[in-house]
Design an enzyme around this catalytic site. Structure first.
Site: not given
Length: 402
Positions: A168-169
């Site tokens: 997700i980062d």
């Protein structure tokens, strides 16, 4: 010369998503100035995986090449003046502060736009700028859990399965990178800057465009199997299977072809598309029973002959030794003044006319403080006074232990 040569980026972000987005702009030639506290960004002091460097940790090296470091106390009036002067020369400003912090530091969008109306201001958050979760910490695992993706992998009797990377980062970083480039293109056409907002929650939703549409449009619920399976919406066999000497990955082969390759006639009795979903557990079990009879290399050769998608399961050591990875130049190796020769992942895209390159290694804290101040017109005496007052911090060589 990179395609963004002549552009300046002020990077006030921390952790992974923001620094990665800023690094990609630097890889394309932008002058990225990392604004960090006089003691350095916290990630310098909290190494991922315990990979502590001499002065710069591995995780920081990976996310901060092609940047200059300005170590400055933004909480002081003189420190803010320095950053405001820097902003006046910039094209992009990027931050991922918690809500309210940017305003307290005098670097919120309205303040920055007042100094530089042409600025592309990229604001990153965990859950959004406003709303019931706006104040929550945006951490990768927490967003993975909330995104629903963990229930797309594994078997129904197991706990939800997180990704083996900070997925997700990474997707939030690329969303910010994409948004910054789009806003710069808009500015080139209109002369107008704008605000770009990116949050990890929306990025986590957007990257699942196929999976979530299967649910929202097709009405097919997430239902994990009894046997290990790599994705709830993909037919069997799909996943990692043990061989006699290791593992291989097998991706949704036609069952008739698989029956011939494995010499398991029963597999040919299943309808590939219908039973591939409905009979996942039985199909998976048949494959699991057969594959341990031969080595990974033997099976891969057999599958290649039958046109079946398969591949090895690598460790990091295997990955670095792979001939295609070497051919692609997937990693870059360069010299760092304190860490020596370092190898890190390279560039995810190529440009024929303006290729990305490593122009400078990840900076040590405050390594370019005096250089940046000189760029902004501060005299040597002014710089010395700022250092003496603790407003900025130039890099200082560490003494080697006796």
């Amino acid at each position: 010369m990179g395609v963004l040569d002549g552009y300046r980026v002020v990077d006030c972000s921390v952790a992974m998503a923001g620094p990665l987005a800023a690094m990609r702009l630097g890889d394309l030639g932008a002058d990225v100035i990392k604004v960090e506290p006089i003691t350095g960004e916290w990630q310098r002091h909290a190494p991922a995986g315990g990979a502590v460097g001499r002065e710069v940790n591995a995780s920081f090296l990976a996310l901060n090449r092609n940047k200059r470091s300005l170590a400055v106390d933004l909480k002081s009036e003189k420190g803010r003046d320095i950053v405001h002067r820097l902003v006046a020369t910039a094209d992009v400003f990027l931050q991922n502060y918690r809500p309210g912090v940017a305003a307290r530091l005098g670097v919120d969008y309205d303040s920055i736009r007042g100094l530089n109306p042409r600025i592309v201001y990229v604001s990153m958050s965990g859950y959004g700028e406003t709303g019931p979760y706006a104040s929550r910490a945006g951490q990768d695992l927490l967003l993975q859990a909330m995104s629903g993706a963990m229930f797309s992998v594994g078997r129904e009797s197991d706990p939800p399965v997180p990704s083996g990377t900070y997925a997700i980062d990474a997707v939030a970083a690329y969303s910010a990178f994409e948004g910054a480039l789009a806003a710069l293109l808009h500015r080139a056409r209109t002369g107008e800057g704008q605000l770009v907002t990116v949050n990890m929650l929306d990025a986590a939703v957007a990257v699942q465009m196929q999976e979530l549409s299967i649910y929202t449009v097709g009405g097919v619920p997430q239902k994990r199997s009894g046997e290990p399976h790599a994705h709830v919406y993909i037919r069997a066999p799909y996943g990692v299977f043990a061989t006699s000497d290791g593992y291989l990955a097998l991706a949704m082969p036609p069952l008739e072809a698989l029956a011939q390759a494995l010499q398991v006639p029963e597999l040919a009795d299943f309808d590939t598309d219908v039973d591939g979903h409905r009979q996942r557990d039985r199909i998976t079990a048949l494959v699991q029973d057969r594959l341990p009879h031969r080595t990974t290399a033997e099976w891969l050769e057999v599958f290649e002959e039958h046109g079946i998608w398969s591949g090895p399961v690598y460790s990091y050591a295997d990955l670095l030794d792979d001939p295609q990875v070497k051919h692609n130049g997937s990693f870059v190796t360069y010299d760092h003044p304190s860490e020596g020769t370092v190898t890190t992942p390279g560039f995810p895209f190529r440009l024929s006319a303006t290729p990305p390159e490593v122009r400078r290694p990840a900076p040590r804290a405050g390594e370019q403080t005096r250089e940046v101040l000189a760029d902004l017109g501060y005299s040597n005496d002014d710089q010395a006074a700022l250092v003496e007052a603790g407003v900025v911090a130039p890099y200082q060589e560490r003494e080697e232990p006796a």
